[in-house]
Design a protein around this motif. Structure first.
Motif, PDB file in Angstrom:
ATOM      1  N   GLY A   1     -10.003  -5.937   1.303  1.00 36.55           N
ATOM      2  CA  GLY A   1      -9.719  -4.710   2.050  1.00 36.55           C
ATOM      3  C   GLY A   1      -9.565  -3.486   1.164  1.00 36.55           C
ATOM      4  O   GLY A   1      -9.169  -2.421   1.658  1.00 36.55           O
ATOM      5  N   TYR A   2      -9.882  -3.601  -0.119  1.00 37.42           N
ATOM      6  CA  TYR A   2      -9.752  -2.477  -1.060  1.00 37.42           C
ATOM      7  C   TYR A   2     -11.039  -2.309  -1.850  1.00 37.42           C
ATOM      8  O   TYR A   2     -11.833  -3.229  -1.974  1.00 37.42           O
TER       9      TYR A   2
ATOM     10  N   TYR B   1      -7.150   0.753  -6.954  1.00 36.54           N
ATOM     11  CA  TYR B   1      -7.696   0.085  -5.771  1.00 36.54           C
ATOM     12  C   TYR B   1      -7.225   0.849  -4.541  1.00 36.54           C
ATOM     13  O   TYR B   1      -6.020   0.968  -4.293  1.00 36.54           O
TER      14      TYR B   1
ATOM     15  N   SER C   1       0.859  -1.186   0.000  1.00 33.75           N
ATOM     16  CA  SER C   1       0.000   0.000   0.000  1.00 33.75           C
ATOM     17  C   SER C   1       0.892   1.232   0.000  1.00 33.75           C
ATOM     18  O   SER C   1       1.923   1.268   0.686  1.00 33.75           O
TER      19      SER C   1
ATOM     20  N   GLN D   1     -13.260  -1.723   7.920  1.00 38.88           N
ATOM     21  CA  GLN D   1     -12.595  -2.987   8.194  1.00 38.88           C
ATOM     22  C   GLN D   1     -13.023  -3.571   9.537  1.00 38.88           C
ATOM     23  O   GLN D   1     -13.275  -4.771   9.677  1.00 38.88           O
TER      24      GLN D   1
ATOM     25  N   ASP E   1      -4.937   8.901   0.670  1.00 38.28           N
ATOM     26  CA  ASP E   1      -5.412   7.576   0.260  1.00 38.28           C
ATOM     27  C   ASP E   1      -4.249   6.590   0.206  1.00 38.28           C
ATOM     28  O   ASP E   1      -3.119   6.952  -0.163  1.00 38.28           O
ATOM     29  N   LEU E   2      -4.564   5.334   0.573  1.00 38.42           N
ATOM     30  CA  LEU E   2      -3.605   4.250   0.422  1.00 38.42           C
ATOM     31  C   LEU E   2      -4.029   3.427  -0.788  1.00 38.42           C
ATOM     32  O   LEU E   2      -5.125   2.882  -0.825  1.00 38.42           O
TER      33      LEU E   2
ATOM     34  N   SER F   1     -15.725  -5.206   5.087  1.00 36.32           N
ATOM     35  CA  SER F   1     -14.785  -5.703   4.099  1.00 36.32           C
ATOM     36  C   SER F   1     -14.930  -7.190   3.906  1.00 36.32           C
ATOM     37  O   SER F   1     -14.850  -7.702   2.803  1.00 36.32           O
TER      38      SER F   1
ATOM     39  N   TYR G   1      -3.384   0.403  -3.752  1.00 36.60           N
ATOM     40  CA  TYR G   1      -2.840  -0.938  -3.921  1.00 36.60           C
ATOM     41  C   TYR G   1      -1.818  -0.924  -5.061  1.00 36.60           C
ATOM     42  O   TYR G   1      -2.111  -0.482  -6.172  1.00 36.60           O
TER      43      TYR G   1
ATOM     44  N   GLN H   1      -7.448   1.408  -0.338  1.00 38.43           N
ATOM     45  CA  GLN H   1      -7.684   0.639   0.889  1.00 38.43           C
ATOM     46  C   GLN H   1      -8.920   1.181   1.622  1.00 38.43           C
ATOM     47  O   GLN H   1      -9.132   2.390   1.705  1.00 38.43           O
ATOM     48  N   ASP H   2      -9.750   0.229   2.145  1.00 35.37           N
ATOM     49  CA  ASP H   2     -10.952   0.624   2.887  1.00 35.37           C
ATOM     50  C   ASP H   2     -10.586   1.410   4.139  1.00 35.37           C
ATOM     51  O   ASP H   2      -9.491   1.259   4.705  1.00 35.37           O
TER      52      ASP H   2
END
Length: 551
Positions: A492-493, A464, A48, A472, A518-519, A477, A521, A466-467
């Motif tokens: 998780g995305y 993508y 990530s 989570q 934002d993180l 998720s 993928y 990350q949530d």
């Protein structure tokens, strides 16, 4: 029964202990190991990463090998001994500077012999023409009378013999009148005197000149003794043969009328035999006495002249060729530049078996290189475009060049079409021919652009993300896991559609859809072999499809 069991345990105690250990390993330890390895596997397959702000350049890159601006291999056009070679390897020579001088002894002898051949051929041509002229005179027929050609009996190409009638000729420009005078009145001194001629039925007289007085007398009717006097007059146009007239000379009248006749009239007859090559007169032409009117052929004379002229032309060509070849014995530098190699020196004898270049010159005032550009990128380039260059041999040195040529002659390698692009360096610096260089052509540049790795972009405009932590923790998720996995979305995305800007091999600009918090993928370019991981191995394998997780 109990005793038998105890006895069995005692006998196989060691084996039972080992079996118990294996059961514990399979039931307790191995699942834990698999879970740990699986977690490690997922961690090695992606990471990530937050979008970051960088100065992003969109560019086309390539590589090539430095070449001189121009180069020339000096080759020998002649054979012989080199008598002078006033230069060495590494020398800088100017254009047209003498590099090699060959011995010219043999070619100078050739020129002398060729010159003598030309002179001899010129004399032969002159003699042949003189012979033709003399022969032509003997073959020419001249007129023995003056007058007009009233009729021609022959034509060019006819074969005639001596005595053949060629033409009828008459001259009526001057008429001759013969009249009788009383012999007692006639004087021999009248010749040359002017006479008055009276044409019958004409009121005016015509002036004439006495050309002849007869020496003998003749008797006329009535015992009259007379002498004939001949008078020549210029024909005013009306006189014709057979017309009558009287005359008066020095006040003395003639005895009776006389008759006009043309001054000259006759037949031209051939004085020799042969084939008529040319007729110089046509019917109606005036022909003067001693004028050539017919020429016979003499092919042998014409052939000898033509043969002599051909020999002269050949001799002149040989002389010209020998004189031109003299220039080949002195070799000058075709370009200004640096002598890279010198293979032949003074004293060497160059013959037909010599295959090497005598010397090689490089023009190092400029250097250039060629790189191959993919068909998808070549239309983005233009002549004069700046190129950033680095050299493997010059670490840390940044140089510039510009595009001088984009070839239309494509090359296909491994199914990929590429075009040669020539780059000329703006400064030579320490670059030498043969050095390898890397080139970068900047197409676009964005300062402080929000960027993510190229591998994080899916299907052109999908990322993508990350949530959020609360999603989570709530288990949301996990509820989406099966659906997301079916769509290729990692656990998780979730998908986010973005707008992209410029990009290069490593990063792509994000214009909208993401923030720096934002993180995203990012698949790794290498993944591990799950079977090897579970068996305790740590080897990695190359993942050819870096944009997707391998299941």
């Amino acid at each position: 029964m109990k005793g038998k069991v105890l006895e069995f345990i005692k006998r196989h105690k060691k084996g039972l202990i080992i079996l118990l250990v294996l059961i514990i390993l399979v039931g307790v330890v191995l699942p834990g190991m698999i879970r740990g390895k699986a977690d490690q596997l997922l961690a090695d397959m992606y990471q990530s990463q937050n979008p970051e702000r960088i100065d992003l350049q969109e560019y086309i890159s390539g590589s090539g090998t430095i070449q001189p601006n121009d180069q020339y291999s000096i080759t020998a056009m002649v054979q012989g001994e080199i008598v002078d070679a006033p230069f060495e390897e590494g020398d800088i020579v100017e254009k047209d500077q003498v590099l090699y001088q060959f011995s010219t002894d043999s070619v100078e002898n050739t020129i002398k012999n060729a010159d003598l051949s030309v002179r001899q051929a010129e004399l032969t041509v002159s003699d042949a023409k003189k012979s033709k002229s003399e022969t032509t005179k003997n073959l020419s027929l001249k007129s023995n009378i003056d007058g007009y050609v009233s009729k021609l009996y022959v034509k060019e190409g006819d074969v005639i013999t001596a005595g053949t009638q060629v033409a009828d000729v008459y001259d009526n420009t001057r008429m001759v009148l013969t009249v009788p005078f009383n012999a007692a009145d006639v004087k021999s001194s009248w010749v040359g005197n002017t006479a008055k001629v009276y044409v019958s039925d004409e009121a005016q007289s015509i002036s004439g000149k006495v050309t002849k007085v007869a020496a003998t007398t003749q008797n006329q009717a009535g015992n009259m003794v007379t002498k004939n006097v001949t008078i020549e007059v210029k024909n005013p146009g009306a006189l014709a043969a057979g017309m009558e007239a009287t005359a008066s000379i020095d006040g003395v009248d003639c005895n009776s009328e006389g008759t006009f006749a043309v001054k000259s009239e006759g037949v031209l007859s051939a004085g020799a035999s042969g084939t008529i090559q040319s007729l110089n007169v046509e019917e109606g032409d005036y022909l003067s006495k001693d004028e050539v009117y017919l020429v016979f052929e003499d092919s042998s004379v014409s052939d000898s002249v033509a043969s002599a002229e051909i020999s002269l032309e050949n001799a002149q060509n040989q002389l010209e060729s020998a004189q031109k070849s003299l220039d080949d014995y002195c070799i000058e530098a075709p370009i200004a530049g640096t002598v890279i190699t010198k293979n032949a020196k003074e004293g060497d004898n160059i013959n037909a078996t010599y295959q090497n270049a005598l010397a090689v010159i490089y023009d190092l005032s400029k250097v250039k290189f060629q790189m191959m550009i993919d068909e998808l990128d070549v239309l983005k380039l233009s002549i004069g475009q700046e190129v950033n260059v680095t050299a493997d041999a010059l670490e840390g040195v940044q140089m510039t060049g510009h595009i001088t040529n984009i070839s239309l002659e494509s090359r296909i390698t491994g199914g990929v079409t590429e075009y040669p692009v020539t780059v000329e360096m703006d400064e030579v610096g320490s670059l030498l021919p043969g050095m390898n260089v890397n080139a970068k052509i900047v197409l676009n540049e964005e300062k402080n652009a929000l960027c993510i790795p190229v591998d994080a972009l899916m299907r052109g405009d999908i990322v993508y993300v990350q949530d959020a932590p609360e999603a989570q923790e709530s288990g949301k998720s996990k509820e989406q896991t099966q659906e997301d996995l079916a769509n290729g979305i990692p656990v998780g995305y979730h998908e986010v559609k973005v707008t992209v800007g410029i990009s290069n091999e490593a990063y792509v600009q994000i214009l909208s859809g993401l923030t720096e918090s934002d993180l995203v993928y990012v698949p790794r370019k290498q993944s591990v072999d799950p079977f090897a991981m579970m068996m305790g191995g740590g080897d990695t394998v190359e993942d050819q499809d870096v944009g997707n997780i391998r299941e």
